[in-house]
Design a protein around this motif. Structure first.
Motif, short mmCIF file in Angstrom:
data_model
loop_
_atom_site.label_atom_id
_atom_site.label_comp_id
_atom_site.label_asym_id
_atom_site.label_seq_id
_atom_site.Cartn_x
_atom_site.Cartn_y
_atom_site.Cartn_z
N ALA A 1 41.10 34.79 75.75
CA ALA A 1 40.65 35.20 74.42
C ALA A 1 41.80 35.48 73.45
O ALA A 1 41.57 35.60 72.25
CB ALA A 1 39.78 36.44 74.52
N SER A 2 43.03 35.58 73.95
CA SER A 2 44.13 35.97 73.07
C SER A 2 44.93 34.77 72.57
O SER A 2 45.82 34.92 71.73
CB SER A 2 45.06 36.94 73.78
N ASN B 1 42.58 34.98 66.25
CA ASN B 1 41.63 36.09 66.36
C ASN B 1 41.85 37.16 65.30
O ASN B 1 41.12 38.16 65.28
CB ASN B 1 41.68 36.70 67.76
N ARG C 1 42.43 40.59 69.22
CA ARG C 1 42.96 40.56 70.58
C ARG C 1 44.48 40.47 70.53
O ARG C 1 45.03 39.62 69.82
CB ARG C 1 42.46 39.35 71.35
N SER D 1 34.98 38.29 72.62
CA SER D 1 36.07 39.01 73.28
C SER D 1 35.51 39.97 74.32
O SER D 1 34.30 40.22 74.39
CB SER D 1 36.89 39.79 72.25
N LEU E 1 34.52 35.62 68.55
CA LEU E 1 35.79 34.92 68.36
C LEU E 1 35.57 33.46 67.97
O LEU E 1 36.49 32.66 68.04
CB LEU E 1 36.62 34.99 69.65
N GLU F 1 35.29 41.99 62.25
CA GLU F 1 35.15 40.53 62.31
C GLU F 1 35.41 39.89 60.94
O GLU F 1 35.98 38.80 60.86
CB GLU F 1 33.75 40.17 62.82
N SER G 1 39.25 40.18 60.32
CA SER G 1 39.99 39.25 61.18
C SER G 1 39.89 37.82 60.65
O SER G 1 40.88 37.08 60.66
CB SER G 1 39.46 39.31 62.61
#
Length: 699
Positions: A106-107, A111, A115, A151, A157, A558, A561
């Motif tokens: 996920a990183s 993102n 993350r 995530s 994501l 969200e 981001s």
């Protein structure tokens, strides 16, 4: 080839499920798909086994959770069906858990701070509303399972999750209204989309000789050829045999995947083309458009072609967009944006129409940024794309009705007539009640709205997330008022009038390209957000965050981001382009021109040395022009290098993106000008890469 036999042959669609699943399992899965009920574990196990058997029969050896990270592309990690028994035998297995849940990193995807590098865990979850399909390529056959991507802490994501949330939001509010209007048969409201896709095809050998196309997807240098698109002879013209062969294969590949490729034709610019599908549910349409872009590029390579999806791959000719045809329908087939033959009497239509108009006006900056990227900034407002000012085109009939509503005299609808050609052998044609307006960003086209600003390389998820959510927001206000009213019928009339009177400034049927409209829009108070950087400032405002949170589409984190990701993407895109320009100018253009100048100077010296009476005036004039342009190019190159260095020292991402727009882009344009002039002056044998003439006409 029979189309009906291959269409959907690579899709685990409803017909396949009905055939292969036990009746009870099929019924439970349909409840999940159609009613949004949770999927039970035992149902997932049965579906997984049936899906595996079907896939293996068609040659599959691997499966993947196919997801849509915030790169705008798709993600996939392939796992085989192989399981090893204790005795060493291999069997093919696929469990319910493997179907419903995966775990990518996920990183490593964009993102926006959700993350950190050390926080790697993320999940993919099966989206049962979009059917699984088989991808066939040189790697073999792979079962692709459409999934959402989130995530470890639950934030979305990807582009799929908020799209599904936005579809839930608009369904909830639209159904409240329908029930208040007495509808007892419809179970849900669905947004439908038919995204048209424009693209360029160029010869692979020319593509491979241009670093700008390889690294950025667009030409950063290039003088216009003697002929461009001015004769309008490419648009809808006869399709070249090589391109027709490519298009035939595209149709076949997409039909296998259940993508209803319907229309194909040459577009306005040389080497530009378009394909359009039939409408389907927004979620599936989004998946299909991702597959379409992927397939266009994959199949192109088989024909020694390259498919360019950049919004403006060539300066001076039309760029590419994606027309997002959006509508609202019920699960029992009622199009809520169908005016009928007497729209002035259609209260339901007028209520939903007024709500959409209000949403577009109220949230115009959000709609604009949903179509924003660095490539689209080159296209919007040019003669092939709508302006950056958001407006709504309604046409003569609906505009007349809107005016009647404002003046409290609603009594009639203008009717269509017949169009007489004047040739006895050609029948009279039924004429639409209004013309079309290709300069409008958001145009009503009969029973849907066409959002024409969408970028050709982008996922249509973003625009539809915004569109669904802003319309849901207005529908919520409408539903709240209707529920408080003692007389729903009377309330509808007053609500429609209120929405129209408060938001009619966004309605414009004229020429969106004209300077008069720019000035008029400013008087009306309509935002003119010319660039991505301008538009992005409106994403994470308190009002925007409140609106997205209210409908459960995005949380505050969200939204923030995604804003950061878009700023970063813009800055990185311009940075790559600038560095590519610097490299091409330093290593290719300037050395090549110096070689030509040297050759020219040597020829002048040779002629003079042998005492020839031949004049060298022409050579000396050309030498002077070349030297002047070369000197200018080198100066602009140094200025671009300085601008890039200065921007690299900026730490704040918003300031950095603004600096790329205000400092680096102008420096890039300044460098291009003398380099393009050098191309016009330099002998073809010395010019280091293919020209526009090669790219656009030698396909």
């Amino acid at each position: 080839m029979k189309v009906n036999e291959i269409f959907g042959s690579h899709v685990f669609n409803d017909a396949v499920m009905k055939e292969r699943l036990p009746k009870e399992t099929y019924k439970n899965l349909k409840k999940t798909i159609e009613l949004g009920l949770p999927l039970e574990k035992h149902v997932a196990e049965v579906v997984a086994n049936a899906m595996k058997d079907w896939a293996i029969e068609l040659g599959a050896t691997h499966y993947t959770h196919w997801f849509q990270p915030m790169t705008g592309k798709t993600g996939e990690k392939h796992d085989s069906f192989i399981a090893i028994k204790p005795d060493g035998r291999a069997i093919m297995e696929f469990s319910g858990k493997e179907l419903t849940q995966g775990e990518p990193d996920a990183s490593s995807f964009p993102n926006g701070g959700l993350r950190a590098t050390f926080e790697a865990r993320g999940y993919t979850a099966w989206d049962a509303t979009s059917p699984a399909f088989l991808k066939e390529d040189s790697a073999g056959v792979t079962l692709c399972i459409p999934t959402a991507f989130c995530s470890y802490t639950g934030e979305a994501l990807d582009k799929k999750t908020p799209l599904l949330r936005s579809m839930q939001a608009i369904n909830k509010e639209a159904m409240r209204i329908l029930k208040l209007l007495g509808n007892t048969t419809s179970g849900r409201v669905i947004t439908t989309v038919g995204p048209e896709q424009e693209y360029f095809l160029i010869d692979k050998k020319f593509y491979q000789s241009r670093k700008d196309l390889i690294f950025t997807g667009r030409t950063l240098f290039g003088a216009l050829p003697p002929k461009g698109q001015e004769l309008d002879d490419h648009y809808f013209g006869s399709i070249k045999e090589r391109i027709a062969t490519f298009m035939k294969e595209i149709d076949e590949e997409l039909w296998k995947l259940g993508v209803s490729a319907k229309t194909k034709h040459n577009e306005v610019a040389p080497a530009q083309h378009e394909m359009a599908p039939i409408f389907t549910t927004t979620n599936i349409a989004t998946d299909h458009n991702q597959l379409t872009m992927e397939t266009l590029q994959k199949v192109a390579t088989r024909h020694d072609l390259v498919c360019l999806l950049h919004e403006k791959p060539f300066a001076g000719v039309n760029g590419s967009g994606k027309h997002n045809n959006w509508s609202l329908s019920t699960d029992d087939g009622i199009n809520l944006l169908d005016p009928g033959t007497t729209p002035h009497e259609n209260a339901q239509f007028l209520l939903f129409l007024a709500s959409v108009i209000a949403a577009v006006d109220k949230y115009a900056p959000l709609l604009r940024l949903s179509a924003a990227n660095a490539g689209n900034d080159h296209r919007l407002g040019a003669n092939e794309a709508p302006p950056a000012i958001i407006s709504v085109f309604l046409g003569e009939q609906l505009t007349d009705i809107i005016e009647q509503i404002q003046e409290d005299r609603l009594c009639e609808s203008k009717q269509a007539s017949e169009l007489k050609i004047g040739v006895t052998t050609i029948p009279n044609l039924p004429k639409d009640v209004t013309d079309r307006n290709r300069t409008s960003p958001f145009a009503f086209t009969g029973n849907k709205f066409e959002f024409r600003m969408v970028a050709s390389s982008s996922s249509v998820a973003g625009p539809n997330i915004v569109l669904n959510t802003i319309v849901a927001d207005v529908l919520k206000e409408v539903a709240d008022k209707l529920e408080r009213s003692s007389n729903v019928k009377e309330a509808i009339g007053s609500i429609v009038k209120e929405l129209i009177c408060n938001h009619n400034r966004v309605i414009f049927n004229g020429d969106g390209y004209s300077q008069e409209w720019v000035e008029e829009a400013e008087k009306r108070g309509l935002p003119n957000l010319a660039s991505t950087v301008d538009a992005l400032a409106y994403f994470a405002t308190p009002d925007s965050i409140k609106m997205f949170e209210k409908h459960g589409v995005f949380s505050e984190s969200e939204v923030v981001s995604r804003q950061e990701i878009m700023y970063e993407e813009y800055a990185k895109t311009i940075n790559i382009e600038a560095l590519t320009m610097i490299e091409m100018a330093n290593k290719e253009i300037i050395p090549s021109v110096i070689k030509y100048i040297t050759s020219l100077a040597n020829s002048i010296n040779t002629i003079k040395a042998i005492g020839s009476l031949a004049s060298v005036k022409i050579q000396e004039t050309l030498l002077e022009k070349l030297s002047t342009s070369l000197e200018e190019a080198y100066g602009k190159l140094e200025a671009l290098e300085t601008a890039v260095e200065e921007v690299h020292s900026i730490e704040d991402i918003i300031e950095e993106a603004a600096a790329y727009r205000l400092k680096v882009l102008p420096a890039m344009e300044a460098l291009r000008k003398p380099c393009d002039e050098l191309e016009k002056l330099t002998s073809e044998e010395y010019w280091p890469f293919p020209t526009y003439g090669d790219l656009l006409f030698r396909v």
